[in-house]
Design a protein around this motif. Structure first.
Motif, short mmCIF file in Angstrom:
data_model
loop_
_atom_site.label_atom_id
_atom_site.label_comp_id
_atom_site.label_asym_id
_atom_site.label_seq_id
_atom_site.Cartn_x
_atom_site.Cartn_y
_atom_site.Cartn_z
N ASP A 2 33.34 79.23 73.26
CA ASP A 2 33.14 80.44 72.49
C ASP A 2 33.63 81.67 73.28
OD1 ASP A 2 32.19 81.90 70.24
OD2 ASP A 2 30.34 82.33 71.29
N TYR A 28 28.92 72.85 68.96
CA TYR A 28 27.61 73.34 68.56
C TYR A 28 27.03 72.55 67.41
CZ TYR A 28 28.55 77.54 71.40
OH TYR A 28 28.82 78.42 72.42
N LYS A 31 25.83 69.27 68.82
CA LYS A 31 24.71 69.42 69.74
C LYS A 31 23.44 69.94 69.06
CE LYS A 31 23.58 71.39 74.23
NZ LYS A 31 24.07 72.14 75.39
N HIS A 36 21.99 75.78 63.07
CA HIS A 36 21.61 76.48 64.30
C HIS A 36 22.29 77.85 64.37
CE1 HIS A 36 21.23 77.25 68.64
NE2 HIS A 36 20.16 76.47 68.55
N ASP A 38 23.67 79.43 66.82
CA ASP A 38 24.94 79.46 67.55
C ASP A 38 26.10 79.02 66.67
OD1 ASP A 38 23.81 80.49 69.83
OD2 ASP A 38 23.60 78.54 70.83
N VAL A 39 25.83 78.10 65.75
CA VAL A 39 26.87 77.71 64.79
C VAL A 39 27.20 78.89 63.88
CG1 VAL A 39 27.46 76.15 62.87
CG2 VAL A 39 26.21 75.27 64.86
#
Length: 71
Positions: A2, A28, A31, A36, A38-39
């Motif tokens: 990222d 992401y 994981k 999520h 972060d996605v």
């Protein structure tokens, strides 16, 4: 990944930026799962880069899908 996407975006190298944001998204999702935060953040970054490239429909599609997931 990222951070590399962000760095390339800062250099206006959007092709490389897309490459690294896509890799980060894949990592992401595997994981953390699809929902999520972060996605969502990396999807937002992908949308912004597509917008910078003039891929407005692609950017709108990505960004609208983020909004649908988090409404």
């Amino acid at each position: 990944m990222d951070k590399l996407g962000t760095s390339y975006s800062g250099l206006n190298d959007y092709t490389q930026s897309l490459k690294y944001f896509q890799k980060a998204k894949n990592i992401y999702e595997r994981k953390f799962g699809l929902d999520h935060i972060d996605v969502g953040k990396v999807l937002n970054n992908l949308g912004v880069v597509h917008n910078s490239l003039g891929n407005y429909n692609k950017a709108i599609n990505i960004l609208e899908n983020i909004n649908k997931k988090h409404d």
